[in-house]
Design a protein around this motif. Structure first.
Motif, PDB file in Angstrom:
ATOM      1  N   PRO A  28      52.414-104.878 -19.124  1.00 32.66           N
ATOM      2  CA  PRO A  28      51.915-105.265 -20.696  1.00 32.66           C
ATOM      3  C   PRO A  28      50.998-106.978 -20.645  1.00 32.66           C
ATOM      4  O   PRO A  28      49.603-107.348 -21.498  1.00 32.66           O
ATOM      5  CB  PRO A  28      52.869-105.533 -21.778  1.00 32.66           C
ATOM      6  CG  PRO A  28      54.766-104.595 -20.322  1.00 32.66           C
ATOM      7  CD  PRO A  28      53.914-104.597 -19.433  1.00 32.66           C
ATOM      8  N   GLU A  29      51.669-107.527 -19.678  1.00 33.01           N
ATOM      9  CA  GLU A  29      51.545-108.970 -19.830  1.00 33.01           C
ATOM     10  C   GLU A  29      50.061-108.720 -18.585  1.00 33.01           C
ATOM     11  O   GLU A  29      49.247-107.951 -18.378  1.00 33.01           O
ATOM     12  CB  GLU A  29      52.575-109.693 -18.876  1.00 33.01           C
ATOM     13  CG  GLU A  29      53.571-110.073 -19.194  1.00 33.01           C
ATOM     14  CD  GLU A  29      54.487-108.871 -18.896  1.00 33.01           C
ATOM     15  OE1 GLU A  29      54.014-107.868 -17.926  1.00 33.01           O
ATOM     16  OE2 GLU A  29      55.482-108.608 -19.414  1.00 33.01           O
ATOM     17  N   LYS A  30      49.906-109.891 -19.230  1.00 36.93           N
ATOM     18  CA  LYS A  30      48.053-110.563 -18.344  1.00 36.93           C
ATOM     19  C   LYS A  30      47.770-110.476 -16.892  1.00 36.93           C
ATOM     20  O   LYS A  30      48.885-110.765 -16.487  1.00 36.93           O
ATOM     21  CB  LYS A  30      47.527-111.452 -18.773  1.00 36.93           C
ATOM     22  CG  LYS A  30      46.819-111.134 -20.367  1.00 36.93           C
ATOM     23  CD  LYS A  30      46.319-112.690 -21.041  1.00 36.93           C
ATOM     24  CE  LYS A  30      44.941-112.774 -20.228  1.00 36.93           C
ATOM     25  NZ  LYS A  30      44.358-114.026 -20.809  1.00 36.93           N
ATOM     26  N   TYR A  31      47.165-110.070 -16.179  1.00 38.21           N
ATOM     27  CA  TYR A  31      46.977-110.204 -14.743  1.00 38.21           C
ATOM     28  C   TYR A  31      45.986-111.724 -14.548  1.00 38.21           C
ATOM     29  O   TYR A  31      45.563-112.027 -15.525  1.00 38.21           O
ATOM     30  CB  TYR A  31      45.989-108.858 -14.400  1.00 38.21           C
ATOM     31  CG  TYR A  31      46.609-107.565 -13.435  1.00 38.21           C
ATOM     32  CD1 TYR A  31      48.345-107.616 -12.486  1.00 38.21           C
ATOM     33  CD2 TYR A  31      46.562-106.614 -14.565  1.00 38.21           C
ATOM     34  CE1 TYR A  31      48.670-106.541 -12.900  1.00 38.21           C
ATOM     35  CE2 TYR A  31      46.899-104.690 -14.295  1.00 38.21           C
ATOM     36  CZ  TYR A  31      48.608-105.212 -13.983  1.00 38.21           C
ATOM     37  OH  TYR A  31      49.250-104.203 -13.604  1.00 38.21           O
ATOM     38  N   MET A  32      46.435-111.598 -13.656  1.00 37.01           N
ATOM     39  CA  MET A  32      45.562-113.429 -12.916  1.00 37.01           C
ATOM     40  C   MET A  32      44.642-112.432 -11.816  1.00 37.01           C
ATOM     41  O   MET A  32      44.925-112.628 -11.008  1.00 37.01           O
ATOM     42  CB  MET A  32      46.579-114.290 -12.642  1.00 37.01           C
ATOM     43  CG  MET A  32      45.881-115.581 -12.449  1.00 37.01           C
ATOM     44  SD  MET A  32      46.939-117.132 -13.089  1.00 37.01           S
ATOM     45  CE  MET A  32      46.272-118.158 -11.930  1.00 37.01           C
ATOM     46  N   ILE A  33      43.531-112.503 -11.847  1.00 37.62           N
ATOM     47  CA  ILE A  33      42.219-111.762 -11.464  1.00 37.62           C
ATOM     48  C   ILE A  33      41.893-112.553 -11.131  1.00 37.62           C
ATOM     49  O   ILE A  33      40.484-113.478 -11.631  1.00 37.62           O
ATOM     50  CB  ILE A  33      41.983-110.443 -11.645  1.00 37.62           C
ATOM     51  CG1 ILE A  33      43.473-109.706 -12.008  1.00 37.62           C
ATOM     52  CG2 ILE A  33      40.598-109.728 -10.241  1.00 37.62           C
ATOM     53  CD1 ILE A  33      42.636-108.497 -12.768  1.00 37.62           C
ATOM     54  N   ALA A  34      41.147-113.171  -9.538  1.00 38.13           N
ATOM     55  CA  ALA A  34      39.801-113.551  -9.013  1.00 38.13           C
ATOM     56  C   ALA A  34      39.771-112.957  -8.293  1.00 38.13           C
ATOM     57  O   ALA A  34      39.345-112.613  -7.557  1.00 38.13           O
ATOM     58  CB  ALA A  34      40.640-114.944  -8.554  1.00 38.13           C
ATOM     59  N   ALA A  35      37.886-112.432  -8.949  1.00 38.22           N
ATOM     60  CA  ALA A  35      36.650-110.773  -8.381  1.00 38.22           C
ATOM     61  C   ALA A  35      35.955-112.219  -8.166  1.00 38.22           C
ATOM     62  O   ALA A  35      35.371-112.984  -8.295  1.00 38.22           O
ATOM     63  CB  ALA A  35      36.394-110.057  -8.966  1.00 38.22           C
ATOM     64  N   GLU A  36      35.147-112.103  -6.576  1.00 35.96           N
ATOM     65  CA  GLU A  36      34.125-112.395  -6.564  1.00 35.96           C
ATOM     66  C   GLU A  36      32.685-111.748  -6.326  1.00 35.96           C
ATOM     67  O   GLU A  36      32.852-110.371  -6.106  1.00 35.96           O
ATOM     68  CB  GLU A  36      34.671-112.317  -4.367  1.00 35.96           C
ATOM     69  CG  GLU A  36      32.939-112.490  -3.804  1.00 35.96           C
ATOM     70  CD  GLU A  36      33.159-112.887  -1.968  1.00 35.96           C
ATOM     71  OE1 GLU A  36      31.678-113.149  -1.485  1.00 35.96           O
ATOM     72  OE2 GLU A  36      34.049-112.516  -1.768  1.00 35.96           O
ATOM     73  N   ILE A  37      32.189-111.900  -7.318  1.00 40.46           N
ATOM     74  CA  ILE A  37      30.306-110.948  -6.918  1.00 40.46           C
ATOM     75  C   ILE A  37      29.191-111.785  -6.655  1.00 40.46           C
ATOM     76  O   ILE A  37      29.148-113.055  -6.519  1.00 40.46           O
ATOM     77  CB  ILE A  37      30.112-110.796  -8.526  1.00 40.46           C
ATOM     78  CG1 ILE A  37      31.142-109.905  -9.179  1.00 40.46           C
ATOM     79  CG2 ILE A  37      28.789-110.065  -9.445  1.00 40.46           C
ATOM     80  CD1 ILE A  37      31.614-108.502  -9.298  1.00 40.46           C
ATOM     81  N   ARG A  38      28.821-111.266  -5.976  1.00 37.98           N
ATOM     82  CA  ARG A  38      27.418-111.626  -5.318  1.00 37.98           C
ATOM     83  C   ARG A  38      26.390-111.739  -5.877  1.00 37.98           C
ATOM     84  O   ARG A  38      25.494-112.780  -6.022  1.00 37.98           O
ATOM     85  CB  ARG A  38      26.963-110.756  -3.801  1.00 37.98           C
ATOM     86  CG  ARG A  38      27.695-110.839  -3.000  1.00 37.98           C
ATOM     87  CD  ARG A  38      28.228-109.949  -1.600  1.00 37.98           C
ATOM     88  NE  ARG A  38      28.662-109.451  -0.983  1.00 37.98           N
ATOM     89  CZ  ARG A  38      28.563-108.348  -0.008  1.00 37.98           C
ATOM     90  NH1 ARG A  38      27.274-108.040   0.585  1.00 37.98           N
ATOM     91  NH2 ARG A  38      29.139-108.344   0.770  1.00 37.98           N
ATOM     92  N   ASP A  39      26.389-110.522  -7.222  1.00 31.85           N
ATOM     93  CA  ASP A  39      24.457-110.663  -7.586  1.00 31.85           C
ATOM     94  C   ASP A  39      24.551-110.938  -8.919  1.00 31.85           C
ATOM     95  O   ASP A  39      25.699-110.602  -9.850  1.00 31.85           O
ATOM     96  CB  ASP A  39      23.886-109.969  -7.819  1.00 31.85           C
ATOM     97  CG  ASP A  39      22.747-109.740  -8.203  1.00 31.85           C
ATOM     98  OD1 ASP A  39      22.193-110.364  -8.889  1.00 31.85           O
ATOM     99  OD2 ASP A  39      21.773-108.689  -8.129  1.00 31.85           O
TER     100      ASP A  39
END
Length: 633
Positions: free
Chosen positions: A239-250
């Motif tokens: 139920p708790e929020k994730y801490m996500i760091a995501a890489e996007i090229r475009d």
């Protein structure tokens, strides 16, 4: 007849199913066979009265025991007497040899199967508070290196990696490139990060943070978006929020990614980040060292923390309230970042400080005498913009972003010459939508590593030179090799013309930076390294992506380098409290300085850049020293 056939088929089917159960089922069948042999032999001995020569007849239990011993050890029958007894024990021993030979084979096969399964990396991870890295790319080694530094103050830190790659191969590559792991343990698993079942293997429910890398290959952004979608929409998620760091090229895919990730994800636009830093550093020598210092964990970092001691103060007074830390902005109750707000803004309860410090434990307000010399502060000097001539050598997918970003900063009448020899170079330059009155663009198709072609461009006449790697058409090493050749040619051209040429170079592989230093280029913007640093920081600080969006946005406050002599009287030693006040009077925040002296050790290879200096220490500056400030213009 049909009934017998039916039961025969049913028994064969059940036997086949049990045999398919693996090593445990086979061991069970062998144990059953052994039991049957022992029972039959014991019954036969007890009923027939057969016994060893000179011995008394055996009961069932004694006969079964004798059979069991010969089943376990074939040599036991060597002392048997009497041919009837010998014949029965021979049959039992032969059955035992068959059973135990088969058992050894089954156990050996089962162990090999289990080891093979472990090598595949499909077992579930039971760690807690671990950092997960999903997908595999050249950036992963820099990300791991930074996380190892960040984890030194933690107890039993773990990094769990999952990608569509062989587990043993991943472990071998990491071992070859990352020798010192300090107190961090690295765990690798093979799987598809877009598959819900495979994601369960790395146990995201108990993770501390998650980094989603852009994988090699086509349609990488779609893979990243699908992975984030699988994480946040898993029916069994926490139920708790994730801490996500995501890489996007475009950047065109950024909006979809933000919709998918929502408030649980920080987005790092790789090409956009690199392009902006390339433009900024091309206009101000040494600026890449400032960004590197802020992004890596080995030195000063940016924190977002509650600071009750400055609540109720104006932002300007709060900036001068720290000796060993630098307050650069505020994070309001809604999570919005405000860098370098109005100095008169009163800090409200619930607002967090955006602050630069070597360690969050050392952040505390200064209670001593600031020792500000107000007489040393110079009046404000306004310097107007002039038209510039910029040259870009080389081309890749970041080229259009760099050209567009450059147009946001130059004065009207500026010129941009782009020289490269890639296949679609001219059509991409023609598609640029730039105001020719502000920045006129001229393409030149040449071999950028050719000395004759470079001489024809009249390199010394340009104010700034940017060298981009051919990363779209070549491997990282080949692209960097060509970049190095171009840099060496530029060095020779500058020496022959007896003129300093301001050069900023993009390096794909960080290992080539040391080789590039012999070319004496002003800055090296290492592409993968910067993205890796940003992802690692974003996994530790949920506001980092927003902070750098603000730092690199022309509409907000950005980092500049300006002559120290424009701010203070450099004829006498001054402390940085005085320099900080001089910057505040201009609506700016002083971050540090750049000094290049033979007697100043440059241990961290930052080109004399010092971020977040001790403010109470007095320093004597010279005309060549630069002040690093956070300013709106």
């Amino acid at each position: 007849m049909k009934s017998r056939e039916h039961w025969g088929a049913r028994l064969r089917y059940e036997f086949d199913k049990s045999m398919a159960g693996g090593a445990i089922a086979l061991i069970g069948w062998l144990a059953l066979i052994s039991l049957i042999v022992i029972i039959l032999a014991g019954l036969f001995l007890s009923l027939t009265g057969i016994a060893p020569e000179g011995g008394e007849p055996m009961g069932f239990i004694e006969g079964a025991w004798e059979s069991l011993m010969r089943t376990f050890d074939a040599g036991t029958m060597g002392a048997d007497q009497g041919w009837n007894f010998r014949l029965i024990m021979l049959l039992v021993t032969l059955a035992g040899i068959f059973v135990f030979s088969a058992l050894i084979g089954v156990i050996s096969s089962g162990l090999e199967e289990k080891l093979s399964e472990l090598r595949k990396g499909r077992s579930r991870v039971l760690e807690t508070e671990h950092t997960i890295i999903l997908n595999w790319s050249p950036s992963i080694f820099d990300v791991i290196s930074e996380l190892i530094i960040a984890n030194q103050s933690r107890r039993n830190p773990r990094i769990v990696i999952m990608a569509n790659k062989d587990k043993v191969e991943m472990e071998d590559e990491i071992a070859a490139k990352i020798a010192d792991r300090k107190n961090t343990k690295i765990i690798c698993r093979s799987g598809d990060p877009t598959d819900l079942y495979d994601l369960g293997i790395v146990n995201p429910q108990t993770s501390r943070s998650i980094i989603v890398l852009s994988p090699d290959g086509d349609d990488a952004d779609s893979q990243v978006i699908k992975t984030v979608l699988a994480l946040v929409n898993d029916p069994n998620r926490r139920p708790e929020k994730y801490m996500i760091a995501a890489e996007i090229r475009d950047a065109d895919n950024a909006e979809v990614a933000r919709i998918v990730g929502g408030g649980e994800m920080q987005l790092v636009l790789a090409d956009d980040l690199i392009a902006r830093i390339v433009v900024h550093t091309s206009r101000q020598a040494g600026l890449s060292a400032v960004y590197s210092e802020l992004l890596d964990f080995d030195g000063c970092e940016i924190y977002t923390l509650d600071q009750p001691d400055i609540v109720g103060k104006s932002f300007g007074n709060a900036v001068l309230a720290y000796d060993n830390s630098t307050l650069i902005g505020l994070c309001d109750k809604d999570g919005a970042i405000h860098l370098n707000p109005n100095p008169n803004r009163i800090i409200a309860p619930g607002e967090r400080a955006v602050i630069i410090s070597e360690d969050d434990a050392s952040i505390r307000t200064w209670s001593g005498d600031m020792g500000i010399d107000k007489n040393a502060i110079r009046p404000i000097i306004k310097r107007g913009k002039t038209a510039e001539r910029t040259l870009i050598l080389g081309w890749n997918r970041r080229g259009p972003i760099i050209a567009s970003e450059l147009a946001r900063y130059v004065a009207p009448g500026s010129q941009l010459t782009i020289a490269a020899d890639t296949a679609e170079f001219e059509s991409e330059v023609a598609a640029l939508k730039l105001d020719p009155a502000l920045l006129s663009v001229r393409p030149r198709v040449i071999d950028t590593s050719s000395r004759r072609a470079l001489d024809n461009l009249d390199i010394p006449s340009f104010d700034h030179v940017l060298v981009l790697g051919y990363s779209d058409d070549m491997t990282a090493q080949s692209a960097d090799t060509r970049t190095l050749i171009t840099l060496l040619q530029l060095r020779k051209i500058g020496e022959r013309a007896d003129k300093h040429i301001s050069v900023v170079s993009e390096m794909i592989d960080v290992r080539n930076r040391e080789l590039a230093e012999v070319t004496r280029a002003e800055d090296f913007v290492v592409s993968n390294k910067l993205v890796s640093l940003m992802l690692a920081q974003a996994s530790e600080n949920e506001s980092m992506a927003a902070i750098f969006d603000e730092l690199l946005d022309e509409a907000g406050s950005e980092i500049y380098m300006r002559p120290m002599s424009d701010y203070v009287d450099i004829s006498k030693p001054l402390n940085f409290f005085t320099v900080g006040l001089a910057a505040l009077r201009r609506g700016e925040v002083a971050l540090g300085y750049r000094r290049q002296r033979a007697d100043d050790p440059d241990i961290r290879n930052l080109g004399g850049v010092v971020v977040n200096p001790n403010r109470s220490e007095k320093i004597t500056y010279t005309d060549s020293d630069m002040l690093i400030v956070l300013a709106a213009d």
